[in-house]
Design a protein around this motif. Structure first.
Motif, mmCIF file in Angstrom:
data_model
loop_
_atom_site.group_PDB
_atom_site.id
_atom_site.type_symbol
_atom_site.label_atom_id
_atom_site.label_comp_id
_atom_site.label_asym_id
_atom_site.label_seq_id
_atom_site.Cartn_x
_atom_site.Cartn_y
_atom_site.Cartn_z
ATOM 1 N N SER A 136 0.836 -1.327 0.061
ATOM 2 C CA SER A 136 -0.118 0.057 -0.038
ATOM 3 C C SER A 136 0.770 1.629 0.286
ATOM 4 C CB SER A 136 -0.438 -0.121 1.301
ATOM 5 O OG SER A 136 -1.538 -1.151 0.897
ATOM 6 N N LYS B 109 -2.596 7.442 0.177
ATOM 7 C CA LYS B 109 -4.112 8.374 -0.623
ATOM 8 C C LYS B 109 -2.562 9.710 -1.591
ATOM 9 C CE LYS B 109 -7.806 11.395 -1.319
ATOM 10 N NZ LYS B 109 -9.013 11.749 -0.277
ATOM 11 N N ARG C 92 -0.293 7.879 -4.013
ATOM 12 C CA ARG C 92 -1.438 7.706 -5.087
ATOM 13 C C ARG C 92 -2.264 8.297 -6.289
ATOM 14 N NH1 ARG C 92 -3.581 4.523 -1.487
ATOM 15 N NH2 ARG C 92 -5.241 6.113 -0.947
ATOM 16 N N LYS D 133 3.805 4.462 -7.414
ATOM 17 C CA LYS D 133 2.646 2.719 -7.385
ATOM 18 C C LYS D 133 3.366 2.312 -6.391
ATOM 19 C CE LYS D 133 0.434 2.766 -11.314
ATOM 20 N NZ LYS D 133 0.267 1.844 -13.253
#
Length: 101
Positions: free
Chosen positions: A50, A53, A56, A61
């Motif tokens: 992960s 936010k 992203r 990635k």
């Protein structure tokens, strides 16, 4: 519908800087991408580490850590059964006439 999925992770690809200490251990946040149609190797998706936010939104990635393999799909055939609502019993005219009020 439920799916049983096998997961293989190459732990050497984990970005150790993204591990975090929790109350009960050291944790890694990851995302599983699972497809219902496996590829020619039987793989049904991948696992990535992960990212935040904000990352992203910037196009960052997470590392691809491994893959998934769909082992079994379980159809949920059990239908919830409706329980009838109990209707209050109606007393007869005789029972009502015996009441003291």
């Amino acid at each position: 519908m439920k799916r049983i999925v096998a997961i293989k992770i190459d732990v050497t690809k984990i970005d150790k800087e993204r591990l975090y200490k929790g109350e009960k251990g050291l944790y890694l946040d990851a995302v599983a991408y699972i497809d219902d149609n496996p590829d020619e190797y039987g793989q049904a998706g991948m696992i990535t580490q992960s990212v935040s936010k904000e990352e992203r939104e910037q196009g960052v990635k997470g590392n691809i850590l491994g893959n998934t393999k769909l082992l079994k799909v379980i159809e949920d055939t059990a239908q919830p059964t409706a329980k009838p609502i109990a209707q209050p019993q109606q007393s007869s005219q005789n029972e009502q006439s015996n009441l003291p009020w």
